[in-house]
Design an enzyme around this catalytic site. Sequence first.
Site, PDB file in Angstrom:
ATOM      1  N   ASP A 125     -15.297  17.453  20.008  1.00  0.00           N
ATOM      2  CA  ASP A 125     -14.526  17.938  18.874  1.00  0.00           C
ATOM      3  C   ASP A 125     -14.367  19.442  19.028  1.00  0.00           C
ATOM      4  OD1 ASP A 125     -13.783  18.832  16.109  1.00  0.00           O
ATOM      5  OD2 ASP A 125     -14.100  16.726  15.637  1.00  0.00           O
ATOM      6  N   ALA A 126     -13.185  19.945  18.732  1.00  0.00           N
ATOM      7  CA  ALA A 126     -12.945  21.386  18.823  1.00  0.00           C
ATOM      8  C   ALA A 126     -13.878  22.149  17.898  1.00  0.00           C
ATOM      9  CB  ALA A 126     -11.490  21.708  18.496  1.00  0.00           C
ATOM     10  N   GLY A 157      -4.602   8.410  17.024  1.00  0.00           N
ATOM     11  CA  GLY A 157      -4.101   9.622  16.374  1.00  0.00           C
ATOM     12  C   GLY A 157      -2.607   9.693  16.135  1.00  0.00           C
ATOM     13  N   ALA A 217     -13.126  11.983   9.820  1.00  0.00           N
ATOM     14  CA  ALA A 217     -13.457  10.822   8.988  1.00  0.00           C
ATOM     15  C   ALA A 217     -13.258   9.497   9.723  1.00  0.00           C
ATOM     16  CB  ALA A 217     -12.616  10.850   7.718  1.00  0.00           C
ATOM     17  N   LYS A 245       0.844  -1.199   0.000  1.00  0.00           N
ATOM     18  CA  LYS A 245       0.000   0.000   0.000  1.00  0.00           C
ATOM     19  C   LYS A 245       0.874   1.242   0.000  1.00  0.00           C
ATOM     20  CE  LYS A 245      -2.256   1.740   3.648  1.00  0.00           C
ATOM     21  NZ  LYS A 245      -3.267   1.949   4.710  1.00  0.00           N
TER      22      LYS A 245
END
Length: 328
Positions: A161-162, A225, A139, A69
């Site tokens: 979420d910010a 993350g 996403a 990939k």
Amino acid sequence: MKTLFLSSKQVKRLLTMKDTLKAVETAFRHAGMGTVEMPCKVYLFFPKHNGDIRVMPSYIPPLNISGVKVVNVHPDNPKKGMLSVMATFILIDPRTGFQQAIMDATWITMMRTGAAAGVATKYLARKNANVLSLVGTGAQANTQLEAMMIVRKIKKVKLFDARKKRAEEFVGRYQKKYRAAQFRIARSLEECLADADIVCTMTPVRKPIVKAKWIKPGCHINAIGADAPGKEELEPAILKKAKIVIDDWAQASHSGEINVPLSKGIIKRRNIRAEIGKVVAGLKPGRTNDADITVFDSTGLGLQDLTTAHLVYKLARKKKVGRWLEII
């Protein structure tokens, strides 16, 4: 000979989360048993453009499948109307080296990342875990949520979420689909993490944002993350007291959640409980009691892409999806 080409839309139509969970669990099991070949992913950085590409080859001899990939990470792409992460997978016949298929792997990447956390949650989270906290609603949060809903009976989903609008849009997409669960947008990260049984962190930060005092005993964390050197989402104190399970030592120590604490000497290799493949294969323990805090450091393995891409290839042939072209 002809090669099968598959577009993003075709791949998305063929691939389900339930199938991806099985494919990723198979990849982990073979890794745990040592029946794979997977060099470390190769990074090529573009500092001027705040991005990079990664090349990820892999081979599973018992399944006779191989491939590679190529995937990018360009955080500024959304400003240009493009995805931050885009990928292509080449499925290769190990007997001849022929390119059996070339497919978009952007959706495969998102699905197998969600599935990796799903498999880790299956083996590491408490059986009665039912409160899920999502840190970040970009996403990747979509497939994280879908995987968690399959492996545990989630009753409450807390989000932070910010960008509040993005969190609101996320709830709008899923509240009707998962009616049995209560969705709530938290006003702060601390509020989001309070009483969480399962936490999925999906942010690109380089300084820890999740504090140890916010994590209750028995919590399981999927740290998604951190995917490059210098990135970390969790306060090192969490890792100091947690049972840490990684996907691969070479990758996690280089660019996973543990990379910064390791480089600073805050934790050592002996603090790592196991690689997830060893847990899946039954060779190492995962959670040992309900009070354990467990952390899964997910960097993403080429093996996950390989088993998932091979599944897509088989489904495409069965359903006659895609286009065959002679390129050699």
